[in-house]
Design a protein around this motif. Structure first.
Motif, PDB file in Angstrom:
ATOM      1  N   GLU A 334       0.702  -1.454   0.078  1.00  0.00           N
ATOM      2  CA  GLU A 334      -0.445   0.100  -0.255  1.00  0.00           C
ATOM      3  C   GLU A 334       0.899   1.048  -0.025  1.00  0.00           C
ATOM      4  O   GLU A 334       0.653   2.557  -0.537  1.00  0.00           O
ATOM      5  N   SER A 335       1.387   1.673   0.362  1.00  0.00           N
ATOM      6  CA  SER A 335       3.000   2.170   0.162  1.00  0.00           C
ATOM      7  C   SER A 335       4.259   1.735   0.206  1.00  0.00           C
ATOM      8  O   SER A 335       4.500   0.311   0.174  1.00  0.00           O
ATOM      9  N   ASN A 336       5.461   2.431   0.172  1.00  0.00           N
ATOM     10  CA  ASN A 336       6.775   1.764   0.075  1.00  0.00           C
ATOM     11  C   ASN A 336       6.912   1.160   1.631  1.00  0.00           C
ATOM     12  O   ASN A 336       8.081   1.950   2.013  1.00  0.00           O
ATOM     13  N   ARG A 337       7.009   0.609   1.864  1.00  0.00           N
ATOM     14  CA  ARG A 337       6.728  -0.010   3.941  1.00  0.00           C
ATOM     15  C   ARG A 337       7.912  -0.112   4.191  1.00  0.00           C
ATOM     16  O   ARG A 337       8.425   0.992   5.189  1.00  0.00           O
ATOM     17  N   ALA A 338       8.734  -0.167   3.416  1.00  0.00           N
ATOM     18  CA  ALA A 338      10.449  -0.471   4.252  1.00  0.00           C
ATOM     19  C   ALA A 338      10.464   1.523   4.077  1.00  0.00           C
ATOM     20  O   ALA A 338      11.061   2.217   4.889  1.00  0.00           O
ATOM     21  N   LEU A 339      10.464   2.328   3.523  1.00  0.00           N
ATOM     22  CA  LEU A 339      10.625   4.126   3.265  1.00  0.00           C
ATOM     23  C   LEU A 339       9.279   4.776   3.941  1.00  0.00           C
ATOM     24  O   LEU A 339      10.286   5.663   4.947  1.00  0.00           O
ATOM     25  N   SER A 340       8.312   4.349   4.278  1.00  0.00           N
ATOM     26  CA  SER A 340       7.655   4.993   4.854  1.00  0.00           C
ATOM     27  C   SER A 340       7.771   4.203   6.585  1.00  0.00           C
ATOM     28  O   SER A 340       7.910   4.766   7.802  1.00  0.00           O
ATOM     29  N   LEU A 341       8.369   2.961   7.252  1.00  0.00           N
ATOM     30  CA  LEU A 341       8.591   2.843   7.949  1.00  0.00           C
ATOM     31  C   LEU A 341      10.089   3.551   8.651  1.00  0.00           C
ATOM     32  O   LEU A 341      10.134   3.531   9.799  1.00  0.00           O
ATOM     33  N   GLN A 342      11.091   3.730   7.653  1.00  0.00           N
ATOM     34  CA  GLN A 342      12.076   4.811   7.935  1.00  0.00           C
ATOM     35  C   GLN A 342      12.106   6.160   7.907  1.00  0.00           C
ATOM     36  O   GLN A 342      12.542   6.762   9.260  1.00  0.00           O
ATOM     37  N   SER A 343      11.105   7.020   7.218  1.00  0.00           N
ATOM     38  CA  SER A 343      10.685   7.625   7.306  1.00  0.00           C
ATOM     39  C   SER A 343       9.950   8.184   9.032  1.00  0.00           C
ATOM     40  O   SER A 343      10.291   9.179   9.337  1.00  0.00           O
ATOM     41  N   GLU A 344       8.786   7.048   9.109  1.00  0.00           N
ATOM     42  CA  GLU A 344       8.046   7.836  10.640  1.00  0.00           C
ATOM     43  C   GLU A 344       8.991   7.464  12.218  1.00  0.00           C
ATOM     44  O   GLU A 344       8.634   7.680  12.976  1.00  0.00           O
ATOM     45  N   PHE A 345       9.717   5.835  11.486  1.00  0.00           N
ATOM     46  CA  PHE A 345      10.016   5.574  12.817  1.00  0.00           C
ATOM     47  C   PHE A 345      11.897   6.775  13.688  1.00  0.00           C
ATOM     48  O   PHE A 345      11.678   6.859  14.490  1.00  0.00           O
ATOM     49  N   GLN A 346      12.551   7.527  11.873  1.00  0.00           N
ATOM     50  CA  GLN A 346      13.665   8.460  12.189  1.00  0.00           C
ATOM     51  C   GLN A 346      11.896   9.748  13.054  1.00  0.00           C
ATOM     52  O   GLN A 346      13.197  10.487  14.657  1.00  0.00           O
ATOM     53  N   LEU A 383       2.948   2.379  13.890  1.00  0.00           N
ATOM     54  CA  LEU A 383       2.971   3.430  14.672  1.00  0.00           C
ATOM     55  C   LEU A 383       2.446   3.134  16.457  1.00  0.00           C
ATOM     56  O   LEU A 383       2.945   4.204  16.768  1.00  0.00           O
ATOM     57  N   ALA A 384       1.186   3.001  16.634  1.00  0.00           N
ATOM     58  CA  ALA A 384       0.558   2.948  17.256  1.00  0.00           C
ATOM     59  C   ALA A 384       1.489   1.692  18.690  1.00  0.00           C
ATOM     60  O   ALA A 384       1.828   2.454  19.586  1.00  0.00           O
ATOM     61  N   LEU A 385       2.042   0.763  17.799  1.00  0.00           N
ATOM     62  CA  LEU A 385       2.607   0.238  19.129  1.00  0.00           C
ATOM     63  C   LEU A 385       4.233   0.873  19.346  1.00  0.00           C
ATOM     64  O   LEU A 385       5.171   1.596  20.270  1.00  0.00           O
ATOM     65  N   MET A 386       4.658   1.798  18.764  1.00  0.00           N
ATOM     66  CA  MET A 386       5.961   2.838  19.261  1.00  0.00           C
ATOM     67  C   MET A 386       5.408   4.100  20.116  1.00  0.00           C
ATOM     68  O   MET A 386       6.063   4.425  21.170  1.00  0.00           O
ATOM     69  N   SER A 387       3.628   4.017  20.279  1.00  0.00           N
ATOM     70  CA  SER A 387       3.421   5.024  21.145  1.00  0.00           C
ATOM     71  C   SER A 387       3.232   3.898  23.129  1.00  0.00           C
ATOM     72  O   SER A 387       3.789   4.873  23.874  1.00  0.00           O
ATOM     73  N   LEU A 388       3.946   3.088  23.124  1.00  0.00           N
ATOM     74  CA  LEU A 388       3.820   1.771  24.243  1.00  0.00           C
ATOM     75  C   LEU A 388       3.857   2.621  25.506  1.00  0.00           C
ATOM     76  O   LEU A 388       3.978   3.413  26.333  1.00  0.00           O
TER      77      LEU A 388
END
Length: 418
Positions: A334-346, A383-388
């Motif tokens: 649905e997106s380029n998940r590797a780049l999406s994870l990299q961008s948002e986790f940063q 991203l929800a998991l990152m809130s914990l």
């Protein structure tokens, strides 16, 4: 379902409780497709609405199947003739578009398959090439939707490449047993063997026999018939994986409704969580995950691309640098998940390095802040998991994208967070 909105704000918390896994979207979509090709009535229980499953239900209605939904039960009376021209809308479901691309081989008249949103950016050239080898005429938008399919099926021996997706192969395995002749499929580079194992399991339940050799050579006898299904949809390991990772990160959770011997490949999440130090207990009744000291792990997710998002969130909470292999499988989701994870986790203080086919995630302190789902349901859940354990709340834009596969995710997540 969740009403569309711009963002959701999630505060830190401890994750514990008892959950029931959502129904497997992959099994449910397959069951609906099988039922649509049987002239007798099939009964499928365990239905729960989501955009992708509802797209497949819309498709089978479009081809003339009778669909009646009562609560969590679907009654489908399918077809025995495939003569009418049909126009199929796949929504944003890649499985719906590619699976019904394969099923369209049964139709002698014209078939149009279209979609919307992110699906318009997902390649369909593999459908075009395979159907042409089977005698069909296919016109695409430079290898993308919409597809215009016509001509008469010519069963025989063909070779297809399944390095990008197994979804077309699923459609061909469903359709070709109903063809007027036998077909031999030589499959190169099958990328998602567990999903084909699921398809073959469902075909057996529907009374269809396909022989194969190591998932690379499939002999498909024609002139077979589907028998009506009486099918209970099992729980979804892909959706449950997020809750299991959440418990490993911050608590203790018990998840019911999962089949411990399922053909779903994503049940391997149990082994990965154990390898990272979490405590995992698996029984016929439930899966229990308990937080413990987490350390770096290495895992090849090539066959399990939907596990990248929850495992990336897990790795962010582990000591050291974890390595997940198989990022080439993430570019056309649905997106380029590797780049999406990299961008948002940063944005949340976690560094992800991408090499040719690997993701390196170094655990650390999560800051919190505003992030974007990239309209990708599994990115929103990760991203929800990152809130914990974040220092501040995490605000997720376009969180309603979870309606694609798991509309109740945020309800279940918030009920389990304390």
């Amino acid at each position: 379902m969740l009403e569309p909105t711009s963002y959701i704000k999630l505060s830190p918390g401890v994750y514990y409780g008892t959950l029931t896994a959502p129904p497997s979207k992959s099994y449910l979509q397959r069951a609906v497709a099988f039922a649509s090709l049987c002239p007798e009535t099939s009964v499928i229980t365990g239905y729960k609405a989501n955009n992708d499953t509802d797209a497949v239900l819309g498709l089978v209605k479009s081809i003339g199947a009778e669909v009646n939904i009562q609560g969590d039960t679907i009654h489908i009376k399918g077809l025995s003739q495939y003569d009418l021209p049909v126009h199929l809308h796949s929504g944003e479901s890649g499985l719906a578009a590619r699976m019904f691309g394969g099923i369209s081989t049964l139709y002698n008249n014209s078939v149009v398959i279209e979609g919307r949103g992110s699906l318009l950016n997902r390649p369909m050239h593999m459908v075009e090439q395979a159907l042409q080898l089977l005698g069909k005429t296919v016109v695409s938008q430079n290898g993308f939707l919409p597809l215009h399919i016509s001509g008469k099926l010519q069963p025989g021996k063909i070779t297809i490449d399944a390095s990008e997706t197994s979804q077309l192969l699923t459609g061909l395995l469903i359709a070709l047993p109903l063809a007027k002749g036998d077909t031999t499929l030589h499959v190169h580079n099958l990328c998602s063997q567990p999903y084909i194992a699921m398809t073959l399991e469902m075909l057996e339940k529907a009374g269809v026999s396909i022989q194969h050799k190591n998932f690379s050579d499939f002999f498909i006898r024609g002139n077979q018939h589907f028998k009506p299904l009486q099918y209970q949809v099992e729980g979804d390991w892909s959706g449950a994986a997020f809750h299991m990772a959440a418990a490993a990160i911050s608590g203790h959770v018990c998840i019911k409704g999962l089949n411990p011997t399922s053909a779903q490949g994503d049940r391997i999440i149990c082994d990965v969580l154990k390898s990272a130090g979490a405590l995992v207990t698996l029984s016929d009744e439930a899966v229990t995950v308990i937080k413990s000291d987490l350390h770096d792990f290495h895992f090849d997710a090539t066959m399990y691309p939907d596990l990248f998002p929850p495992l990336a969130a897990l790795a962010a909470h582990c000591k050291g640098t974890s390595v997940i292999t198989g990022t080439q499988r993430l570019t056309q989701k649905e997106s380029n998940r590797a780049l999406s994870l990299q961008s948002e986790f940063q944005k949340l203080g976690i560094q992800i390095k991408l090499s040719e086919n690997e993701m390196h995630i170094t655990g650390g302190k999560i800051t919190g802040g505003s992030v974007n789902s990239h309209n990708d349901h599994r990115i929103a859940m990760a991203l929800a998991l990152m809130s914990l354990n974040a220092k501040m709340p995490v605000e997720i834009e376009h969180y309603e994208t979870v309606n694609k596969s798991y509309p109740d995710f945020f309800s279940d997540f918030n009920e389990s967070k304390h």
